[in-house]
Design an enzyme around this catalytic site. Structure first.
Site, mmCIF file in Angstrom:
data_model
loop_
_atom_site.group_PDB
_atom_site.id
_atom_site.type_symbol
_atom_site.label_atom_id
_atom_site.label_comp_id
_atom_site.label_asym_id
_atom_site.label_seq_id
_atom_site.Cartn_x
_atom_site.Cartn_y
_atom_site.Cartn_z
ATOM 1 N NE ARG A 37 -4.242 -1.609 0.289
ATOM 2 C CZ ARG A 37 -5.342 -1.471 1.012
ATOM 3 N NH1 ARG A 37 -5.542 -0.406 1.749
ATOM 4 N NH2 ARG A 37 -6.266 -2.398 0.975
ATOM 5 N NE ARG A 41 -7.412 5.092 2.461
ATOM 6 C CZ ARG A 41 -8.105 4.167 3.101
ATOM 7 N NH1 ARG A 41 -9.334 4.405 3.439
ATOM 8 N NH2 ARG A 41 -7.561 3.016 3.421
ATOM 9 N NE ARG A 50 -10.651 7.526 -2.915
ATOM 10 C CZ ARG A 50 -11.252 7.822 -1.773
ATOM 11 N NH1 ARG A 50 -10.767 8.741 -1.000
ATOM 12 N NH2 ARG A 50 -12.321 7.166 -1.405
ATOM 13 C CG ASP A 87 -8.943 -3.600 -4.027
ATOM 14 O OD1 ASP A 87 -8.316 -2.951 -3.180
ATOM 15 O OD2 ASP A 87 -9.729 -4.523 -3.742
ATOM 16 C CE1 TYR A 163 -12.737 -7.698 2.474
ATOM 17 C CE2 TYR A 163 -11.044 -9.260 1.800
ATOM 18 C CZ TYR A 163 -11.435 -8.171 2.553
ATOM 19 O OH TYR A 163 -10.535 -7.560 3.376
HETATM 20 O O1 CP3 Z 1 -0.049 0.390 -3.249
HETATM 21 C C1 CP3 Z 1 -0.474 -0.777 -3.280
HETATM 22 O O2 CP3 Z 1 -0.170 -1.641 -2.411
HETATM 23 C C2 CP3 Z 1 -1.265 -1.262 -4.489
HETATM 24 C C3 CP3 Z 1 -2.664 -1.244 -4.436
HETATM 25 C C4 CP3 Z 1 -3.495 -2.152 -3.533
HETATM 26 C C5 CP3 Z 1 -4.757 -1.739 -3.066
HETATM 27 N N1 CP3 Z 1 -5.362 -2.802 -2.468
HETATM 28 C C6 CP3 Z 1 -5.326 -0.391 -3.237
HETATM 29 C C7 CP3 Z 1 -6.394 0.064 -2.334
HETATM 30 C C8 CP3 Z 1 -3.318 -3.477 -3.139
HETATM 31 C C9 CP3 Z 1 -2.126 -4.395 -3.328
HETATM 32 C C10 CP3 Z 1 -4.514 -3.886 -2.474
HETATM 33 C C11 CP3 Z 1 -4.743 -5.246 -1.948
HETATM 34 C C12 CP3 Z 1 -5.954 -5.515 -1.177
HETATM 35 N N2 CP3 Z 1 -7.203 -4.992 -1.345
HETATM 36 C C13 CP3 Z 1 -6.029 -6.467 -0.135
HETATM 37 C C14 CP3 Z 1 -4.892 -7.362 0.312
HETATM 38 C C15 CP3 Z 1 -3.939 -6.675 1.203
HETATM 39 C C16 CP3 Z 1 -4.500 -6.330 2.563
HETATM 40 O O3 CP3 Z 1 -4.664 -5.122 2.823
HETATM 41 O O4 CP3 Z 1 -4.740 -7.247 3.349
HETATM 42 C C17 CP3 Z 1 -7.337 -6.470 0.354
HETATM 43 C C18 CP3 Z 1 -7.874 -7.322 1.479
HETATM 44 C C19 CP3 Z 1 -8.068 -5.535 -0.425
HETATM 45 C C20 CP3 Z 1 -9.530 -5.211 -0.315
HETATM 46 C C21 CP3 Z 1 -9.765 -3.800 0.057
HETATM 47 N N3 CP3 Z 1 -9.499 -2.723 -0.759
HETATM 48 C C22 CP3 Z 1 -10.323 -3.317 1.257
HETATM 49 C C23 CP3 Z 1 -10.770 -4.178 2.443
HETATM 50 C C24 CP3 Z 1 -10.365 -1.922 1.160
HETATM 51 C C25 CP3 Z 1 -10.972 -0.949 2.145
HETATM 52 C C26 CP3 Z 1 -10.133 -0.716 3.307
HETATM 53 C C27 CP3 Z 1 -9.070 0.337 3.030
HETATM 54 O O5 CP3 Z 1 -7.916 0.106 3.373
HETATM 55 O O6 CP3 Z 1 -9.448 1.374 2.489
HETATM 56 C C28 CP3 Z 1 -9.794 -1.569 -0.096
HETATM 57 C C29 CP3 Z 1 -9.638 -0.190 -0.624
HETATM 58 C C30 CP3 Z 1 -8.310 0.173 -1.177
HETATM 59 N N4 CP3 Z 1 -7.516 -0.627 -1.942
HETATM 60 C C31 CP3 Z 1 -7.689 1.455 -1.068
HETATM 61 C C32 CP3 Z 1 -6.497 1.379 -1.792
HETATM 62 C C33 CP3 Z 1 -5.509 2.493 -2.020
HETATM 63 C C34 CP3 Z 1 -8.284 2.667 -0.376
HETATM 64 C C35 CP3 Z 1 -9.158 3.328 -1.365
HETATM 65 C C36 CP3 Z 1 -9.413 4.763 -1.065
HETATM 66 O O7 CP3 Z 1 -10.184 5.021 -0.156
HETATM 67 O O8 CP3 Z 1 -8.846 5.607 -1.773
#
Ligand code: CP3
Length: 358
Positions: A37, A41, A50, A87, A163
């Protein structure tokens, strides 16, 4: 002597990807560092893009903007890898599930909980519906300097299934675990489908230019021994094998969060090239037991990075002091927290490089 007339050591090394070197079991020119990540944000420039995109999903669907946010952390920090901005839940969406992200609540998906629900999922045309991801990979690849590796990724079948079954984030994944423990035939079918689609999705990212891929099994720690073997290790083993059978040589990093003492078995059962571990895994054990069989990625607590100061420095010093640089990919134990000051991430990089003298 004219400064710069001789290629500096750094220039000579600048076309070597330290991450790929470690993944291939070679001596890296320096300890590779990247952060899960790392785009997101906590960066004000991410928030801006975004906003321009409209929403997180619209951002994922726009390769020019997704490429831009993938590159943002690399402009600030001396990282060894970029991870494509996308994602894990784009795959269920491409299979036909409704997906939305509600502010502060995380993802919401239409639920899958029966044979009929699994049969409604549309594998045909799935990779076409994920075309924006592959286009982003291609754009990022073209923009990256030679020493920065590009990582593609997917969710592991168990985590993605959880999920889909829960309809989003849940506190204990009890519905998904119940389906696993009951060996529900529709659940086995769902895992089978997600194993095949994960393999297709990773293959396309590698063909588009990913140098390595990571499989995120964020909820692997939910499963007991028998269910973990069946629903975490075996699907991931098949994905690794499937990529090999297609002649794709990009190394696979496996992240089975929360499995503790089962990490060795996870590595041996799946054939992954490296293992990523969460922050509760003892660093001495990572260096001794685990690094003896595979390169290890991790595992600084992202909260220590958000806090900064002595807590951050202690964590970095323990990892760099204990993990051999040729068997270690420096990373966090989970993703960067949104409350992390970017200056703490910069300080993390500087401290690692200073300790290593690289
Ligand atoms: O920079 C990076 O690592 C690349 C992008 C990336 C995202 N999600 C972007 C994202 C990666 C590799 C993921 C993987 C992901 N997504 C996982 C596995 C890793 C982990 O965190 O355990 C999971 C479970 C998800 C599912 C997911 N996506 C959730 C549960 C959420 C909401 C919670 C949160 O952290 O906001 C997301 C949203 C998400 N994915 C955001 C980002 C940058 C936030 C989006 C935003 O609000 O702008």
């Amino acid at each position: 002597m004219i400064v710069g007339s001789q290629p500096s050591v750094d220039n000579r090394r600048a076309d070597r990807k330290a991450l790929v070197e470690v993944l291939n079991g070679a001596q890296p020119w320096r300890r590779p560092v990247w952060f899960m990540r790392q785009a997101g944000r906590y960066l004000p420039e991410y928030q801006e893009v975004r906003k321009k995109a409209g929403s997180f999903l619209e951002l994922c669907d726009a390769p020019d903007l997704a490429c831009e946010v993938t590159l943002q952390p690399l402009r600030r920090f001396d990282l060894d890898a970029a991870i494509v901005f996308a994602d894990i839940l784009l795959v269920p969406r491409a299979l036909g599930c409704d997906l939305s992200f509600r502010e502060g609540e995380g993802p919401v998906l239409s639920r899958v909980m029966s044979v009929a629900d699994v049969e409604r999922l549309r594998r045909d045309g799935m990779v076409e519906r994920l075309g924006a991801v592959y286009e982003t990979v291609g754009r990022v690849k073209a923009a990256l300097p030679a020493q920065v590796a590009l990582i593609g990724f997917c969710g592991a079948p168990w985590t993605v299934a959880s999920y889909m079954i829960e309809g989003g984030t849940s506190s204990d994944r009890a519905l998904a675990r119940r389906a696993a423990y009951e060996r529900q035939p529709w659940f086995d079918e769902l895992i089978e489908l997600l194993t095949e689609t994960a393999c297709d999705h990773l293959a396309r990212q590698i063909e588009a230019g990913a140098d390595a891929v990571q499989i995120f099994d964020s909820w692997a720690g939910d499963l007991d021994d028998g269910s973990r073997q069946r629903y975490c290790e075996e699907p991931i083993r098949r994905i690794v094998e499937g990529l090999g059978a297609r002649g794709l040589k990009a190394p696979v990093i496996g992240f089975a969060r929360g499995i503790g003492a089962a990490h060795r078995q996870f590595v041996e059962a799946t054939g992954i090239a490296a293992v990523s571990v969460e922050w509760s895994v003892p660093v001495g054990w990572m260096a001794g037991e685990l690094a003896a069989i595979v390169p290890v990625q991790g595992n600084l607590d992202p909260l220590a990075v958000a806090i900064g100061g002595p807590a951050l420095r202690r964590g970095i010093e323990q990892l760099v002091g204990t993990m051999p640089a040729d068997r270690h990919i420096f990373n966090f134990g989970h993703g960067v927290r949104p409350d992390t000051p970017p200056a703490h991430v910069a300080e993390t990089l500087q401290h690692i490089r200073a300790l290593d003298g690289t």
